[in-house]
Design a protein around this motif. Sequence first.
Motif, PDB file in Angstrom:
ATOM      1  N   ARG A 174       0.844  -1.191   0.000  1.00 54.98           N
ATOM      2  CA  ARG A 174       0.000   0.000   0.000  1.00 54.98           C
ATOM      3  C   ARG A 174       0.882   1.245   0.000  1.00 54.98           C
ATOM      4  O   ARG A 174       2.073   1.188   0.330  1.00 54.98           O
ATOM      5  N   LEU A 175       0.266   2.379  -0.359  1.00 56.01           N
ATOM      6  CA  LEU A 175       0.951   3.659  -0.347  1.00 56.01           C
ATOM      7  C   LEU A 175       0.190   4.653   0.517  1.00 56.01           C
ATOM      8  O   LEU A 175      -1.047   4.617   0.587  1.00 56.01           O
ATOM      9  N   LYS A 176       0.931   5.528   1.157  1.00 53.79           N
ATOM     10  CA  LYS A 176       0.345   6.647   1.891  1.00 53.79           C
ATOM     11  C   LYS A 176       1.075   7.908   1.464  1.00 53.79           C
ATOM     12  O   LYS A 176       2.303   7.920   1.468  1.00 53.79           O
ATOM     13  N   PRO A 177       0.377   8.969   1.004  1.00 58.03           N
ATOM     14  CA  PRO A 177      -1.062   9.241   1.009  1.00 58.03           C
ATOM     15  C   PRO A 177      -1.866   8.203   0.215  1.00 58.03           C
ATOM     16  O   PRO A 177      -1.407   7.690  -0.792  1.00 58.03           O
ATOM     17  N   GLU A 178      -3.095   7.985   0.679  1.00 59.75           N
ATOM     18  CA  GLU A 178      -3.941   6.928   0.158  1.00 59.75           C
ATOM     19  C   GLU A 178      -4.274   7.101  -1.316  1.00 59.75           C
ATOM     20  O   GLU A 178      -4.382   6.125  -2.055  1.00 59.75           O
ATOM     21  N   PHE A 179      -4.429   8.341  -1.784  1.00 56.44           N
ATOM     22  CA  PHE A 179      -4.849   8.533  -3.176  1.00 56.44           C
ATOM     23  C   PHE A 179      -3.832   7.983  -4.167  1.00 56.44           C
ATOM     24  O   PHE A 179      -4.152   7.682  -5.323  1.00 56.44           O
ATOM     25  N   LEU A 180      -2.588   7.811  -3.726  1.00 57.00           N
ATOM     26  CA  LEU A 180      -1.552   7.310  -4.622  1.00 57.00           C
ATOM     27  C   LEU A 180      -1.739   5.838  -4.972  1.00 57.00           C
ATOM     28  O   LEU A 180      -1.167   5.356  -5.958  1.00 57.00           O
ATOM     29  N   ASN A 181      -2.550   5.118  -4.206  1.00 57.47           N
ATOM     30  CA  ASN A 181      -2.773   3.702  -4.496  1.00 57.47           C
ATOM     31  C   ASN A 181      -3.434   3.492  -5.852  1.00 57.47           C
ATOM     32  O   ASN A 181      -3.301   2.424  -6.456  1.00 57.47           O
ATOM     33  N   ALA A 182      -4.118   4.520  -6.347  1.00 57.84           N
ATOM     34  CA  ALA A 182      -4.731   4.430  -7.674  1.00 57.84           C
ATOM     35  C   ALA A 182      -3.673   4.378  -8.773  1.00 57.84           C
ATOM     36  O   ALA A 182      -3.965   3.989  -9.913  1.00 57.84           O
ATOM     37  N   THR A 203       6.865  10.688 -13.422  1.00 56.90           N
ATOM     38  CA  THR A 203       5.476  10.820 -12.964  1.00 56.90           C
ATOM     39  C   THR A 203       5.282  10.078 -11.651  1.00 56.90           C
ATOM     40  O   THR A 203       6.067   9.204 -11.295  1.00 56.90           O
ATOM     41  N   ASN A 204       4.195  10.387 -10.965  1.00 56.95           N
ATOM     42  CA  ASN A 204       3.866   9.711  -9.710  1.00 56.95           C
ATOM     43  C   ASN A 204       3.030   8.467  -9.985  1.00 56.95           C
ATOM     44  O   ASN A 204       1.903   8.296  -9.498  1.00 56.95           O
ATOM     45  N   THR A 205       3.589   7.578 -10.788  1.00 57.34           N
ATOM     46  CA  THR A 205       3.027   6.247 -10.990  1.00 57.34           C
ATOM     47  C   THR A 205       4.033   5.244 -10.450  1.00 57.34           C
ATOM     48  O   THR A 205       5.251   5.448 -10.553  1.00 57.34           O
ATOM     49  N   GLN A 232      -4.159  17.002  -4.844  1.00 58.18           N
ATOM     50  CA  GLN A 232      -4.662  15.747  -4.281  1.00 58.18           C
ATOM     51  C   GLN A 232      -4.205  15.551  -2.835  1.00 58.18           C
ATOM     52  O   GLN A 232      -4.972  15.085  -1.995  1.00 58.18           O
ATOM     53  N   THR A 233      -2.948  15.903  -2.552  1.00 59.88           N
ATOM     54  CA  THR A 233      -2.445  15.754  -1.183  1.00 59.88           C
ATOM     55  C   THR A 233      -3.168  16.700  -0.238  1.00 59.88           C
ATOM     56  O   THR A 233      -3.569  16.305   0.870  1.00 59.88           O
ATOM     57  N   LEU A 234      -3.341  17.950  -0.651  1.00 63.90           N
ATOM     58  CA  LEU A 234      -4.060  18.914   0.183  1.00 63.90           C
ATOM     59  C   LEU A 234      -5.488  18.480   0.434  1.00 63.90           C
ATOM     60  O   LEU A 234      -6.002  18.588   1.554  1.00 63.90           O
TER      61      LEU A 234
END
Length: 431
Positions: A174-182, A203-205, A232-234
């Motif tokens: 898993r990744l944190k921040p959570e939105f990065l899991n996408a 890129t953040n992939t 997205q982080t904010l």
Amino acid sequence: MKTKILNTIFTLVLCLATLEAADAQTKRKISKIFKASEIVNNHYTGFALYDPVKEKMIYELDANKPAIPASNTKLITLYTALNMLGDSIPGLRYITKGDSLIFWGTGDPSMLHPDLNSTKVYDFLKNSGKKLFYSHSNASSEFVGSAIYTIAMVSLPIGVNNAQAYAGSDGKVRLKPEFLNAYLKLDTSYRPRSFTVQRDERTNTFSYPAMSMPADFTQTVYLVPGAELTQQTLSEVLGKPVNVISMALPVSAKTIYSIHADSLYKRMMLPSDNYLAEQILYLCSSTLPGPLSIETAIEHSSKIYLTDLPDLFQWRDGSGLSRNNYFSPRSIVKMLIKIRDKIGDEQRLLNMFPVGGVSGTLRTAFKTDNGVPFVWAKTGTLSNVRIQGGYLVTRKGKKFIYSFMNNNFLVPSADISNEMVRIMTMIREKY
């Protein structure tokens, strides 16, 4: 009357001659220490020892020759920040329009940083009661994939601009921040020696291999800065929507200040934090016209604040990670003098430096004298590079400013570090 004047002149001349003789003797003794060293004579060693009371160099060894300063570059970043920023760090620029709050980053790295206890910008955005619009228009520096900039160049950093990869309770990565899991995918063509998460170069992939993951797996992954990441982080940390807008920063924009400047500088200096150093220099450019840019801050500081350095220099980044930085020992000593004079208060000055045997990168390097430290210095470390630059108090109470630079050695780096400690301790004991 003439006799008294002549006697006075004679006494002054005698005193000056005595002082000059003492300085010459000190120079000879220190020269012997260096000549007797089996280590420092096998590579480039530059050394400068300055007496701030007499305002003169006591001893120099190739002190005019430029060398890679590594993290001693942070001294130049510190001095630039002391000149360009005030007592408090500008954390955010903003305007309000009706029910909307439009804001721009300054490069301030303190918001929600785990070691800086800064929540003013967060609280301002969280409690504004307005629709939030973030503009990335003043952030000109793009991520280019180099080792230096993968951890910096962010107009509105949140935390420390990284993601944490970890083994989830379900046994999946898993990744944190959570939105990065996408943006996290299995990649069967990725075959590392051990389980690691890989970020795309630009890129953040993220991808992970088709192999067993340790149950205690954790990994820090630095992020590519940009408007989308900030948005997205904010949105995640504030628990409310943040929109992106393209709008130039108006001159009339107001400023929210985050933390006391010394807190940020101390956190950069003691552990030698590269991320903070790059961001502080980026932050300095927020006080200048035009987009945020490390290059702009360097150019401005070089032309305005560094014109009195004794030797030619080359300055490329805020942290010292670049091997294209070059400063001589004499120039490092001059920077230490300028920092001391700019700060004014000795205790405030020394609080910003690692203390031999006590704190920061010198915590285990020196031994204190029955609990009393005698060295306050910035270290510098790269492969084949070991540096110290700072302030020394001798057993007799004399105060010196010094720069000790070692480049291009082939012996173990620990040998160089230990020899610097041995020589500086000898100077402490003898003078």
